[in-house]
Design an enzyme around this catalytic site. Structure first.
Site, PDB file in Angstrom:
ATOM      1  N   ASN A 190      36.299   2.052 -19.448  1.00 60.07           N
ATOM      2  CA  ASN A 190      35.614   1.043 -18.636  1.00 60.07           C
ATOM      3  C   ASN A 190      35.901  -0.313 -19.268  1.00 60.07           C
ATOM      4  O   ASN A 190      35.347  -0.642 -20.310  1.00 60.07           O
ATOM      5  CB  ASN A 190      34.105   1.346 -18.626  1.00 60.07           C
ATOM      6  N   LYS A 209      35.123  -3.175 -18.246  1.00 65.43           N
ATOM      7  CA  LYS A 209      34.055  -4.164 -18.002  1.00 65.43           C
ATOM      8  C   LYS A 209      34.688  -5.508 -17.591  1.00 65.43           C
ATOM      9  O   LYS A 209      35.713  -5.512 -16.933  1.00 65.43           O
ATOM     10  CB  LYS A 209      33.141  -4.269 -19.229  1.00 65.43           C
ATOM     11  N   HIS A 266      26.190   1.800 -13.689  1.00 66.72           N
ATOM     12  CA  HIS A 266      26.291   1.512 -15.129  1.00 66.72           C
ATOM     13  C   HIS A 266      25.031   0.762 -15.581  1.00 66.72           C
ATOM     14  O   HIS A 266      24.490  -0.046 -14.827  1.00 66.72           O
ATOM     15  CB  HIS A 266      27.552   0.692 -15.415  1.00 66.72           C
ATOM     16  N   GLU A 311      24.636  -1.707 -17.383  1.00 69.66           N
ATOM     17  CA  GLU A 311      24.736  -3.171 -17.294  1.00 69.66           C
ATOM     18  C   GLU A 311      24.434  -3.640 -15.877  1.00 69.66           C
ATOM     19  O   GLU A 311      23.857  -4.707 -15.670  1.00 69.66           O
ATOM     20  CB  GLU A 311      26.131  -3.627 -17.768  1.00 69.66           C
ATOM     21  N   GLU A 356      24.968   7.634 -20.891  1.00 68.88           N
ATOM     22  CA  GLU A 356      25.204   6.489 -21.772  1.00 68.88           C
ATOM     23  C   GLU A 356      23.861   5.950 -22.249  1.00 68.88           C
ATOM     24  O   GLU A 356      23.214   5.185 -21.534  1.00 68.88           O
ATOM     25  CB  GLU A 356      25.954   5.380 -21.024  1.00 68.88           C
ATOM     26  N   GLY A 380      27.992  -0.706 -26.952  1.00 68.33           N
ATOM     27  CA  GLY A 380      28.445  -1.967 -27.548  1.00 68.33           C
ATOM     28  C   GLY A 380      27.748  -2.310 -28.848  1.00 68.33           C
ATOM     29  O   GLY A 380      27.872  -3.419 -29.356  1.00 68.33           O
ATOM     30  N   SER A 438      29.665   3.431 -27.708  1.00 65.24           N
ATOM     31  CA  SER A 438      30.347   3.272 -29.004  1.00 65.24           C
ATOM     32  C   SER A 438      31.233   4.458 -29.375  1.00 65.24           C
ATOM     33  O   SER A 438      31.312   4.848 -30.538  1.00 65.24           O
ATOM     34  CB  SER A 438      29.326   2.986 -30.120  1.00 65.24           C
TER      35      SER A 438
HETATM   36  P1  13P Z   1      31.123   0.788 -25.630  1.00 66.83           P
HETATM   37  O1  13P Z   1      32.118   1.913 -25.813  1.00 66.83           O
HETATM   38  O2  13P Z   1      31.706  -0.558 -25.823  1.00 66.83           O
HETATM   39  O3  13P Z   1      29.855   1.032 -26.421  1.00 66.83           O
HETATM   40  O4  13P Z   1      30.680   0.832 -24.073  1.00 66.83           O
HETATM   41  C1  13P Z   1      30.277   2.026 -23.522  1.00 66.83           C
HETATM   42  C2  13P Z   1      30.143   1.846 -22.056  1.00 66.83           C
HETATM   43  O5  13P Z   1      29.251   1.184 -21.571  1.00 66.83           O
HETATM   44  C3  13P Z   1      31.166   2.471 -21.189  1.00 66.83           C
HETATM   45  O6  13P Z   1      30.794   2.409 -19.854  1.00 66.83           O
END
Ligand code: 13P
Length: 256
Positions: free
Chosen positions: A13, A15, A99, A101, A171, A177, A217
Site C-alpha cells: 500500500n 499510500k 483502511h 487512515e 491492521e 507506521g 510495520s
Molecule cells: P506500515 O507498514 O507503514 O506500518 O503501514 C501499514 C499499512 O497501513 C498498510 O496498509
C-alpha cells in the site's frame, strides 16, 4: 484446512507516495526482483494517478494492481471521486477498502465500507477489507469488540461466494507506521478470532478459505515470523513497500 491451502498474498500500500515517474522506477525494479516468485500473490497499490502507467508495466508479470479506495456510484456528479468501472479500466483487480487512515481522517464508516465492498464485488474487483483496533481499544480490552464490529459491518450481506472473493486485512492502528509490530502471537490471536467470526457467520469451510493479511510495520526482518503463524496469510505493507528490495524480500518470505 491449513495455511498451506491458502495462497499467501502480499500487497504494497503505497499510500500518498510516488509521482508517476517514481512509481515507474519502483515498479520496474520490483518486477525484476520478484520475477521468479511463484506461489504467492503480489499486489501493488499506487495512487490513482499512477494506476494506468503501473498497469502497463506489470502487464504479463506476476504483479497485480490495487486501488486504495473506490466510490460506489459508477459515474455522475460526484466531484473528486473515482468509480469501480474506472479502476477496472485502469487495470485494477483489487481495491483496498476501509483502511484505518480513511476511517480516521476521511470519515469512512462501516456502512460506507460495506457499500464500497459490494460495489467492488459487483464489478468483479476483489476488496481488501481493512479492520483493526486503536491503541486505547486494546488497552481497554475492547480489541475483539472492535474487530467484530469492523468484520461484521464490512462484510454485511455478502454471500459465501462474495466473501471468498474478498480478503480481510487485520491492521492494528497502533502498529501502523510506528515501527511497533504486533507480535506474531498477537497477530495470530486476532486472525484466529476473525476466522472464528467468519465460521460463525458462514461455515467452517468458507472461513478456512478466506485469506487474512496482517498489516502494521511489516519489514523484511519480521515478515517470515508473522507469516509462520497458522492464520496469517500474507501482509499489507506500507513503508517497506516503497523500496523495491525490502518489498521483494517480504514477498520472498511468504513463499513456503
Ligand atoms: P506500515 O507498514 O507503514 O506500518 O503501514 C501499514 C499499512 O497501513 C498498510 O496498509
Amino acid at each position: 484446512m491449513g495455511r498451506t491451502m491458502r495462497t499467501p498474498i502480499i500487497a504494497g500500500n503505497w499510500k500518498l507516495n510516488n509521482t508517476i515517474s517514481e512509481a515507474v522506477a519502483l515498479t520496474t525494479a520490483l518486477k525484476d526482483l520478484v520475477a521468479d516468485c511463484a506461489g504467492v500473490e503480489i499486489i501493488v497499490a499506487p495512487t490513482f494517478t499512477a494506476l494506468a502507467t503501473v498497469s502497463d508495466i506489470i502487464r504479463d508479470s506476476n504483479i497485480r494492481l490495487a486501488a486504495q479506495d473506490v466510490y460506489w456510484e459508477d459515474s455522475g456528479a460526484f466531484t473528486g471521486e473515482v468509480s469501480a468501472p474506472m479502476l477496472k479500466d485502469a487495470g485494477c483487480d483489487y481495491i483496498i477498502i476501509g483502511h484505518s487512515e480513511r476511517r480516521q481522517y476521511f470519515g469512512e464508516t462501516n456502512e460506507s465500507v460495506n457499500q464500497k465492498v459490494k460495489t467492488a464485488l459487483s464489478h468483479d474487483l476483489k476488496p481488501i477489507i481493512c479492520v483493526g483496533e486503536q491503541l486505547e481499544d486494546r488497552e481497554a480490552g475492547r480489541t475483539e469488540t472492535v474487530i467484530e464490529n469492523h468484520v461484521s459491518g464490512g462484510t454485511a450481506g455478502l454471500s459465501s461466494a462474495q466473501l471468498l472473493s474478498s480478503i480481510i486485512a487485520y491492521e492494528p492502528v497502533w502498529a501502523i507506521g510506528t515501527g511497533k509490530t504486533a507480535t506474531p502471537a498477537q497477530a495470530q490471536e486476532v486472525h484466529s478470532y476473525i476466522r472464528k467470526l467468519l465460521k460463525d457467520a458462514y461455515s467452517a469451510d468458507v472461513a478456512s478459505q478466506v485469506r487474512i493479511q496482517y498489516g502494521g510495520s511489516v519489514k523484511p526482518e519480521n515478515a517470515a515470523e508473522l507469516m509462520s503463524q497458522p492464520d496469517v496469510d500474507g501482509a499489507l505493507v506500507g513503508g517497506a513497500s516503497l523500496q523495491a528490495e525490502s518489498f521483494a524480500e517480504i514477498v520472498k518470505s511468504a513463499i513456503l
